[in-house]
Design a protein around this motif. Structure first.
Motif, short mmCIF file in Angstrom:
data_model
loop_
_atom_site.label_atom_id
_atom_site.label_comp_id
_atom_site.label_asym_id
_atom_site.label_seq_id
_atom_site.Cartn_x
_atom_site.Cartn_y
_atom_site.Cartn_z
N VAL A 26 27.46 67.43 -1.40
CA VAL A 26 26.18 67.21 -0.73
C VAL A 26 25.39 66.14 -1.49
CG1 VAL A 26 23.94 68.26 -0.19
CG2 VAL A 26 26.06 69.47 0.35
N GLN A 27 25.35 66.26 -2.82
CA GLN A 27 24.63 65.29 -3.65
C GLN A 27 25.19 63.90 -3.44
OE1 GLN A 27 22.02 64.83 -5.47
NE2 GLN A 27 22.66 62.86 -6.26
N LEU A 28 26.51 63.77 -3.46
CA LEU A 28 27.15 62.46 -3.29
C LEU A 28 26.86 61.90 -1.90
CD1 LEU A 28 28.89 60.40 -4.76
CD2 LEU A 28 30.90 61.56 -3.85
N SER A 29 26.90 62.75 -0.89
CA SER A 29 26.60 62.31 0.48
C SER A 29 25.17 61.80 0.60
CB SER A 29 26.81 63.47 1.47
OG SER A 29 28.16 63.87 1.45
N LEU A 30 24.21 62.54 0.00
CA LEU A 30 22.81 62.11 0.03
C LEU A 30 22.65 60.77 -0.70
CD1 LEU A 30 20.96 65.48 -0.69
CD2 LEU A 30 20.82 64.10 1.40
N LEU A 31 23.30 60.64 -1.84
CA LEU A 31 23.21 59.40 -2.62
C LEU A 31 23.75 58.22 -1.81
CD1 LEU A 31 22.79 57.75 -5.23
CD2 LEU A 31 25.06 58.50 -5.95
N ILE A 32 24.92 58.39 -1.20
CA ILE A 32 25.53 57.32 -0.40
C ILE A 32 24.64 56.97 0.79
CG2 ILE A 32 27.48 56.76 1.11
CD1 ILE A 32 29.23 58.41 -0.90
N ALA A 33 24.11 57.99 1.47
CA ALA A 33 23.26 57.75 2.63
C ALA A 33 22.00 56.98 2.23
CB ALA A 33 22.89 59.07 3.30
N ALA A 34 21.39 57.38 1.12
CA ALA A 34 20.17 56.70 0.67
C ALA A 34 20.46 55.26 0.26
CB ALA A 34 19.54 57.47 -0.50
N GLN A 35 21.54 55.05 -0.50
CA GLN A 35 21.89 53.71 -0.94
C GLN A 35 22.21 52.81 0.26
OE1 GLN A 35 21.87 52.34 -4.03
NE2 GLN A 35 21.35 54.16 -5.17
N ARG A 36 22.91 53.35 1.24
CA ARG A 36 23.25 52.58 2.44
C ARG A 36 21.98 52.22 3.21
NH1 ARG A 36 27.70 55.38 5.59
NH2 ARG A 36 28.98 54.38 4.01
N ASP A 37 21.07 53.17 3.33
CA ASP A 37 19.82 52.92 4.04
C ASP A 37 19.01 51.84 3.33
OD1 ASP A 37 18.05 54.19 6.34
OD2 ASP A 37 16.72 53.74 4.65
N LEU A 58 19.37 58.03 -7.86
CA LEU A 58 20.40 58.52 -8.78
C LEU A 58 20.03 59.89 -9.37
CD1 LEU A 58 21.27 55.20 -10.63
CD2 LEU A 58 22.52 56.30 -8.76
N ILE A 59 18.79 60.33 -9.20
CA ILE A 59 18.37 61.65 -9.70
C ILE A 59 18.88 62.70 -8.72
CG2 ILE A 59 16.40 63.12 -10.30
CD1 ILE A 59 14.79 60.46 -10.67
N ASN A 60 19.62 63.67 -9.23
CA ASN A 60 20.23 64.69 -8.37
C ASN A 60 19.27 65.27 -7.35
OD1 ASN A 60 22.60 64.41 -9.71
ND2 ASN A 60 22.53 66.36 -10.77
N PHE A 61 19.66 65.26 -6.10
CA PHE A 61 18.96 65.83 -4.96
C PHE A 61 17.53 65.32 -4.80
CE2 PHE A 61 22.25 69.01 -5.88
CZ PHE A 61 22.88 69.03 -4.66
N ILE A 62 16.73 65.39 -5.86
CA ILE A 62 15.33 65.00 -5.79
C ILE A 62 15.19 63.53 -5.40
CG2 ILE A 62 13.22 64.69 -7.17
CD1 ILE A 62 14.31 67.08 -8.90
N GLY A 63 16.03 62.67 -5.97
CA GLY A 63 15.93 61.24 -5.71
C GLY A 63 16.15 60.86 -4.26
#
Length: 81
Positions: A26-37, A58-63
Motif C-alpha cells: 500500500v505504501q509503495l502504491s501511494l508513493l508511486i501514485a503521488a510521484q506520478r501525479d 517519501l515519508i511513510n503513508f503521511i507523505g
C-alpha cells in the motif's frame, strides 16, 4: 523498564508477515501514485514546489496522504448542461 526485542522476519506469524507485506505494498502504491501525479501535474496546479512534495511523499503513508489532501489545488469542475 521492560525492553522488547524486535522480532525477526522468521519469528513473525504468517498473519503478521502478510500484514507487513500488505502495508508495504500500500505504501509503495501511494508513493508511486503521488510521484506520478507530481510528474504529470503542471506546477501551477500544485501548492508549493514539486521538489518539496517529492521529498514529502517519501515519508511513510503521511507523505503521499498529505500530498493528495493538501498539495494539489482543486480544479474547477465543469458544469454538465
Amino acid at each position: 523498564m521492560h525492553h522488547h526485542k524486535k522480532k525477526t522476519w522468521k519469528e513473525l506469524s504468517p498473519m503478521a508477515r502478510f500484514g507487513t507485506v500488505m502495508a508495504a505494498a500500500v505504501q509503495l502504491s501511494l508513493l508511486i501514485a503521488a510521484q506520478r501525479d507530481i510528474s504529470r501535474r503542471p506546477a501551477e496546479q500544485i501548492r508549493g514546489s514539486k521538489a518539496l512534495w517529492r521529498m514529502v511523499t517519501l515519508i511513510n503513508f503521511i507523505g503521499p496522504g498529505s500530498y493528495f489532501a493538501f498539495g494539489r489545488k482543486n480544479l474547477p469542475v465543469g458544469r454538465v448542461s
